[in-house]
Each structure stands twice: as C-alpha cells, then as structure tokens.
Scaffold this motif. Structure first.
Motif, PDB file in Angstrom:
ATOM      1  N   LYS A 278       1.259  -1.119  -0.020  1.00  0.00           N
ATOM      2  CA  LYS A 278       0.155   0.168  -0.165  1.00  0.00           C
ATOM      3  C   LYS A 278       0.465   1.259  -0.095  1.00  0.00           C
ATOM      4  O   LYS A 278       2.472   1.486   0.430  1.00  0.00           O
ATOM      5  N   ASP A 279       0.634   2.106  -0.863  1.00  0.00           N
ATOM      6  CA  ASP A 279       1.143   3.895  -0.972  1.00  0.00           C
ATOM      7  C   ASP A 279       0.220   4.118   0.007  1.00  0.00           C
ATOM      8  O   ASP A 279      -0.384   3.828   1.235  1.00  0.00           O
ATOM      9  N   GLU A 280       0.927   5.222   0.710  1.00  0.00           N
ATOM     10  CA  GLU A 280       1.337   6.269   2.060  1.00  0.00           C
ATOM     11  C   GLU A 280      -0.384   6.393   2.073  1.00  0.00           C
ATOM     12  O   GLU A 280      -1.168   6.260   3.420  1.00  0.00           O
ATOM     13  N   TRP A 281      -0.681   6.929   1.045  1.00  0.00           N
ATOM     14  CA  TRP A 281      -2.651   7.295   1.352  1.00  0.00           C
ATOM     15  C   TRP A 281      -3.453   6.843   1.501  1.00  0.00           C
ATOM     16  O   TRP A 281      -4.427   6.258   1.964  1.00  0.00           O
ATOM     17  N   GLU A 282      -3.106   4.998   0.839  1.00  0.00           N
ATOM     18  CA  GLU A 282      -4.169   3.933   1.523  1.00  0.00           C
ATOM     19  C   GLU A 282      -4.099   3.676   3.263  1.00  0.00           C
ATOM     20  O   GLU A 282      -4.557   3.381   3.452  1.00  0.00           O
ATOM     21  N   VAL A 283      -2.179   3.544   3.334  1.00  0.00           N
ATOM     22  CA  VAL A 283      -1.973   3.321   4.988  1.00  0.00           C
ATOM     23  C   VAL A 283      -3.234   3.700   5.625  1.00  0.00           C
ATOM     24  O   VAL A 283      -3.986   3.993   6.803  1.00  0.00           O
ATOM     25  N   ARG A 284      -3.277   5.595   5.392  1.00  0.00           N
ATOM     26  CA  ARG A 284      -4.149   6.535   5.954  1.00  0.00           C
ATOM     27  C   ARG A 284      -5.819   6.048   5.963  1.00  0.00           C
ATOM     28  O   ARG A 284      -6.264   5.662   6.824  1.00  0.00           O
ATOM     29  N   GLN A 285      -5.941   6.017   5.083  1.00  0.00           N
ATOM     30  CA  GLN A 285      -6.997   4.842   4.504  1.00  0.00           C
ATOM     31  C   GLN A 285      -7.897   3.698   4.703  1.00  0.00           C
ATOM     32  O   GLN A 285      -8.440   3.949   6.286  1.00  0.00           O
ATOM     33  N   MET A 286      -6.929   2.864   5.690  1.00  0.00           N
ATOM     34  CA  MET A 286      -6.985   1.966   6.284  1.00  0.00           C
ATOM     35  C   MET A 286      -7.571   2.218   8.052  1.00  0.00           C
ATOM     36  O   MET A 286      -8.205   1.305   8.850  1.00  0.00           O
ATOM     37  N   GLU A 287      -6.282   3.535   7.967  1.00  0.00           N
ATOM     38  CA  GLU A 287      -6.203   4.032  10.059  1.00  0.00           C
ATOM     39  C   GLU A 287      -7.571   4.812   9.991  1.00  0.00           C
ATOM     40  O   GLU A 287      -8.296   4.553  10.731  1.00  0.00           O
ATOM     41  N   ASP A 288      -8.267   5.286   8.971  1.00  0.00           N
ATOM     42  CA  ASP A 288      -9.233   5.838   8.813  1.00  0.00           C
ATOM     43  C   ASP A 288     -10.774   4.475   9.393  1.00  0.00           C
ATOM     44  O   ASP A 288     -11.151   4.897  10.043  1.00  0.00           O
ATOM     45  N   ALA A 289     -10.463   3.588   8.648  1.00  0.00           N
ATOM     46  CA  ALA A 289     -11.038   2.263   8.782  1.00  0.00           C
ATOM     47  C   ALA A 289     -11.227   1.957  10.156  1.00  0.00           C
ATOM     48  O   ALA A 289     -12.576   1.825  10.028  1.00  0.00           O
ATOM     49  N   VAL A 290     -10.573   1.775  10.211  1.00  0.00           N
ATOM     50  CA  VAL A 290     -10.331   0.698  11.702  1.00  0.00           C
ATOM     51  C   VAL A 290     -10.827   1.832  12.484  1.00  0.00           C
ATOM     52  O   VAL A 290     -11.413   1.722  13.750  1.00  0.00           O
ATOM     53  N   GLU A 291      -9.995   3.080  12.897  1.00  0.00           N
ATOM     54  CA  GLU A 291     -10.685   3.655  13.564  1.00  0.00           C
ATOM     55  C   GLU A 291     -11.895   3.736  13.551  1.00  0.00           C
ATOM     56  O   GLU A 291     -12.703   3.873  15.107  1.00  0.00           O
ATOM     57  N   ALA A 292     -13.397   4.691  12.461  1.00  0.00           N
ATOM     58  CA  ALA A 292     -14.354   4.327  12.457  1.00  0.00           C
ATOM     59  C   ALA A 292     -14.967   3.140  12.849  1.00  0.00           C
ATOM     60  O   ALA A 292     -15.937   3.262  13.674  1.00  0.00           O
ATOM     61  N   THR A 293     -13.949   1.655  12.788  1.00  0.00           N
ATOM     62  CA  THR A 293     -14.671   0.528  12.970  1.00  0.00           C
ATOM     63  C   THR A 293     -14.205   0.617  15.089  1.00  0.00           C
ATOM     64  O   THR A 293     -14.868  -0.148  15.681  1.00  0.00           O
ATOM     65  N   ALA A 294     -13.378   1.095  15.174  1.00  0.00           N
ATOM     66  CA  ALA A 294     -13.847   0.830  16.844  1.00  0.00           C
ATOM     67  C   ALA A 294     -14.176   1.420  17.613  1.00  0.00           C
ATOM     68  O   ALA A 294     -14.819   0.962  18.210  1.00  0.00           O
ATOM     69  N   THR A 295     -14.975   2.641  16.996  1.00  0.00           N
ATOM     70  CA  THR A 295     -16.033   3.077  17.287  1.00  0.00           C
ATOM     71  C   THR A 295     -17.618   2.345  17.543  1.00  0.00           C
ATOM     72  O   THR A 295     -18.252   2.338  18.206  1.00  0.00           O
ATOM     73  N   ALA A 296     -17.279   1.908  16.304  1.00  0.00           N
ATOM     74  CA  ALA A 296     -18.566   1.069  15.706  1.00  0.00           C
ATOM     75  C   ALA A 296     -18.817  -0.500  17.291  1.00  0.00           C
ATOM     76  O   ALA A 296     -19.470  -0.531  17.928  1.00  0.00           O
ATOM     77  N   PHE A 297     -17.874  -0.413  17.080  1.00  0.00           N
ATOM     78  CA  PHE A 297     -17.148  -1.916  18.529  1.00  0.00           C
ATOM     79  C   PHE A 297     -17.819  -0.715  19.919  1.00  0.00           C
ATOM     80  O   PHE A 297     -18.695  -2.004  20.916  1.00  0.00           O
ATOM     81  N   ASP A 298     -17.751  -0.109  20.212  1.00  0.00           N
ATOM     82  CA  ASP A 298     -17.630   0.169  21.120  1.00  0.00           C
ATOM     83  C   ASP A 298     -19.389   1.213  21.422  1.00  0.00           C
ATOM     84  O   ASP A 298     -19.898   0.538  22.266  1.00  0.00           O
ATOM     85  N   ALA A 299     -19.899   1.599  20.407  1.00  0.00           N
ATOM     86  CA  ALA A 299     -20.825   1.477  20.382  1.00  0.00           C
ATOM     87  C   ALA A 299     -22.187  -0.090  20.504  1.00  0.00           C
ATOM     88  O   ALA A 299     -23.222  -0.154  20.935  1.00  0.00           O
TER      89      ALA A 299
END
Length: 515
Positions: free
Chosen positions: A234-255
């Motif tokens: 993955k390029d740096e932009w793709e890694v940032r997309q993965m970070e965003d996806a995981v962060e949102a996933t963690a919030t959904a798990f909390d919910a």
C-alpha cells in the motif's frame, strides 16, 4: 448494451411523450455551475498506480470496467460498488459511475516504440436538461439519481481524458490486430464489456478459433493477476485510508458494547448488534466492508455466520467480526470475542487466553523478511500445542506430527481457517495473486494484513470436553508491515481477557491499551 438500452428492457411507467411536455420539462432551470473540481488526493495516487500498470503492459490497450448495476429484485438494484481494480486505478469510490470503463490507451513515440499510456474514462455524463434522459431515465437521469459528473468535471477531478460511453466500441478496435496493438480486459468486472472485447478480437483477426480465443483470454487473466498483485504494498494514502477505516470500526465496536444490555433485553440480539454496527459504518463511511458476523454462543463456532438471527444470552460469548468501509472503499476487518455479561467463565477464559497467545505469536511473525505463511505457522503452533496439552489430539500424536503438512493437521478440526490475509480495497485483497507471491511471498513494508487465529468447539463435538462445547473464539487485528516489524492499526481495542471484561462492564468506554 448501454445504460439507456438497459433501462428499456422492462418499462412499465406511463410517461408523457408530447413535444410540449418535453419542452416544458426542459425549460426555466437556473444555470448549472460551470466550476470544475480540483483533482482529488485519491486520483493523484491513482495516477502513480496507472504508471506501474503502463510499465507492465507496454503497447497494450488495457480495459478496466467499473461494472454495472446489479438487480436485487425485479427493477430494484443493489447499491453500486465499482470493481476494485477500477476504483484503485481511478480514485473513484462509493457508488460512482456505474457502466464506466477506464482505458489505458497506448502512446507511441516518434520512433514507434511504446511511450506509456493515456488514461481515458468512458462513462455516461450528466445529460442536458432538454433531453429525455434528464427526467425519464431512472438509472442515470438527474431527476432520479441526482446531479452527476460532466465530462469536464470528471476530467478535472480525476486528471484523465473523458469521453462518452457511446464511443467505447469504436475506440476498442482502433489499431488492434495481428502485428498491431494488444488488447486486454479485466473480464470479471463487466461481462458485457468482456464480450465486446472478444467481439473486437474476432473482427480484427486476433481471434480466429477456440484456441486463439483461449490464448487471448489467458492474457486477460494475466492482467487481472497483475492488478491484484500490485495492490499488495500500500502507498501512504492507502495506509491512511486503512487507519481511518479501523478508527471508525473501533468506534462502532464501542457502540455495540454499549448496546449489549439492550440487545439482551430485546431478543434477536444478533440483529440488534448488526444494526448498531451498520448504523455507525454507514454514518462514518460507505458502509460495512462485508456482511458482519454477529455470532452469539454456538453460532460463533460457524466461521461465516452472517444470518445473525439469534438471541444474545447472559453467560454466552459474542463473536463480532466486522469492518467499516471508507468512502474510498478501503475496509477494516476486526474481530473481538466478548462476554455478553462482562465476565468470562473459566472455560471461556481458558480458550480465549490460548487464542490470544496464538495471536501474539502471529503478530511477532508479521515482519519484513518473513514469509506470509510464517504468520500462520507461528500462530497455529500455539493452537496445536494447547490442543495437545488439553488431550484433544489423537492418542500418541506429537506436536511435530500434527504440524506435518502432509500427514498431520489434526488440530485443524478446531481451527480450519488460515491466520491471515491481505487487506485493503477488498476485505480479502490481492486474492488473484499467484501462490508464490502471496502465501509463499516475502512480507514487505507497506503490506496490510489481518492476524486472526481462533478456536471453535461445536456443541455436538464428542471429542471435546463438555465444558468447552459451544465455545467459539476469534481475535483479529489489522496490521501494517513496518521497517522492523508491524504496527497494529486496531490496537486501540481491548484484547486481553481482563481488558475486554472492563470494556463491557464500563459500557463500551475503553481505556486505550496503547496509552
């Protein structure tokens, strides 16, 4: 078949057709904005990926369709998602431009040698308001689906040449033939475009019999494998997309954890869990990256339990395997196994701790220079050792014997799946890559993987002690390979048994384990 022809396959609406009505519908609208967007960050990174494709296929017309709308029932379509190769090479995500086709058009230098490619996007642009399409076409008309891109706005947004989809057929055959340009297509993206390419091959003499057709289609398969393999790092932009996806996933798990008491109270709690996660996924991104596995109790021993029809029961475990997909289509893939009442039973904790130990071994093996398969080997050795210590393997079998790939593998009765897969714009990314590049491939900085061992003891498994029957545990995290190891993108979510219990008891409010 173009979008307009598809629309007329089944037409039961009674629309006025008179000239006066059509003129009335097309008149007295405020002028549209003439501003065009700047090129997006996603498109800038997509351009670099196209350059790599261009270098791999000089002198070849490369055809990458977005795919079309798919019928859910009768005249109702699923929400559109472009083919992953198309999204990766254009920067278009979400539900953008069904039926579009990206063509990498070979450029020839003055001496006749290949000089790269010009990217050309063929699609159905926004129609003028004096056209029937404006109000009468329910698939692409502005009245029905809203304002869409024009040729000019798409060209500016994506940094590519744009043309109307109606021009695609003539463009595909230009200069193709024996001794001329080669032509390759991503076949599984759009059957109609693949059929059009095959027709062009026949008309230009590239295909003359079944054998030459098979050979031509083999080059298409090679293209698909190449595009899949290209996504491994993955390029740096793709890694940032993965970070965003995981962060949102963690919030959904909390919910979800916060809502466990409500899921218990209402009944059919697996559906409640699915709904809560889906709500957050849809709000934070494009939606879920795959059907969520919300498996309570015995359902957790079914690896792909997506029916999600069961109750949550006090004392059971909930195995939640889910991921948020960003608007750019990059998805997380995280699993946590959670005691519904906030406390693991001794048997549940015994299984959980074994799986956690296996995951720690897998995480330690996820480092550059190791092979992809080393992650599984490290995790499964721990799984096999625990099963041996618990007396579950056949009598007389040693650890070395069960780990033998040809004569052993008895431990796989309780963990039949692999420990890892590539992750990105597909939840099982890079799936078309050859085994030598995937399973046997070397891990490199920038690769994104899951690490997800598990143990699954079905309630009717007579080889298993009664106290373990009906227990299913999986722990899954998403990691990016770094220069000296890996970075756990989902490390913000609790993993140890004690931390998970505290998470549940605190109603989804977590203390970040990284702190």
């Amino acid at each position: 078949m173009n979008a307009s022809e598809k629309q007329h396959q089944a037409e039961h609406r009674n629309r006025p057709t008179g000239e006066a009505f059509r003129a009335f519908m097309g008149s007295s609208w405020a002028p549209r904005s003439t501003e065009v967007p700047s090129i997006t960050e996603a498109a800038r990174y997509a351009a670099a990926r196209r350059e790599r494709v261009s270098a791999a296929f000089p002198g070849t017309r490369v055809v990458v369709p977005a795919g079309g709308l798919k019928i859910r029932s009768n005249d109702t379509d699923y929400v559109f998602r472009p083919h992953s190769a198309f999204a990766n090479l254009t920067g278009l995500g979400a539900d953008r431009e069904p039926d579009a086709v990206l063509v990498l058009e070979p450029v020839v230098a003055e001496d006749g040698s290949p000089a790269g490619h010009e990217p050309v996007l063929y699609f159905v642009p926004l129609a003028d308001r004096d056209s029937d399409e404006f109000f009468a076409n329910s698939r692409v008309g502005e009245f029905w689906v809203g304002s869409r891109a024009t040729l000019a706005s798409a060209a500016s947004e994506l940094g590519v040449t744009t043309r109307h989809l109606d021009e695609l057929g003539d463009a595909l055959g230009k200069d193709v033939g024996p001794g001329g340009l080669a032509l390759r297509v991503v076949r599984d993206a759009d059957r109609e475009v693949a059929a059009l390419v095959d027709q062009v091959r026949e008309q230009t003499g590239v295909v003359t019999d079944a054998q030459s057709l098979e050979a031509a289609q083999a080059t298409d398969a090679e293209l698909a494998r190449s595009l899949s393999h290209q996504r491994m790092v993955k390029d740096e932009w793709e890694v940032r997309q993965m970070e965003d996806a995981v962060e949102a996933t963690a919030t959904a798990f909390d919910a979800v954890v916060e809502q466990l008491p409500e899921a218990l109270r209402r009944g059919r709690g697996e559906r409640w869990v699915e709904g809560i996660f889906g709500l957050h996924a849809r709000h934070a991104g494009n939606g879920v990256g795959y059907d969520s596995i919300c498996a309570s109790g015995e359902h957790a021993t079914t690896l792909h339990w997506i029916r999600n029809t069961g109750d949550l029961v006090d004392g059971d475990l909930l195995l939640l395997d889910a991921g948020v997909e960003t608007d750019s289509l990059y998805t997380a893939d995280v699993t946590r196994t959670i005691p519904v009442n906030g406390t693991f039973s001794p048997a549940q904790r015994k299984v959980y701790d074994a799986v956690l130990e296996a995951q720690e071994a897998g995480l330690a093996a996820a480092r550059p220079g190791n092979r992809f398969k080393d992650v599984h080997a490290a995790a499964i050795e721990v799984i096999a050792r625990h099963l041996l210590e618990w007396g579950l393997l056949p009598e007389g079998v040693t650890l070395e014997q069960t780990l033998d790939a040809d004569e052993g593998q008895f431990h796989r009765r309780w963990m039949v799946h692999g420990t890892s897969h590539h992750l990105g714009i597909d939840v099982h990314d890079c799936a078309l890559a050859l085994r030598e590049d995937y399973v046997d491939g070397e891990l490199r900085e920038g690769m994104v993987l899951t690490v997800e061992p598990g143990l699954y003891f079905k309630s009717d498994d007579l080889l298993v002690p009664e106290e373990l029957r009906g227990i299913g545990v999986r722990i899954e995290d998403d990691v990016v390979i770094t220069a000296d190891g890996c970075r756990n993108l989902s490390a913000m979510l609790p993993r140890t048994a004690d931390d998970v219990e505290s998470w549940v008891r605190d109603g989804g409010r977590r203390t970040d384990p990284r702190a």
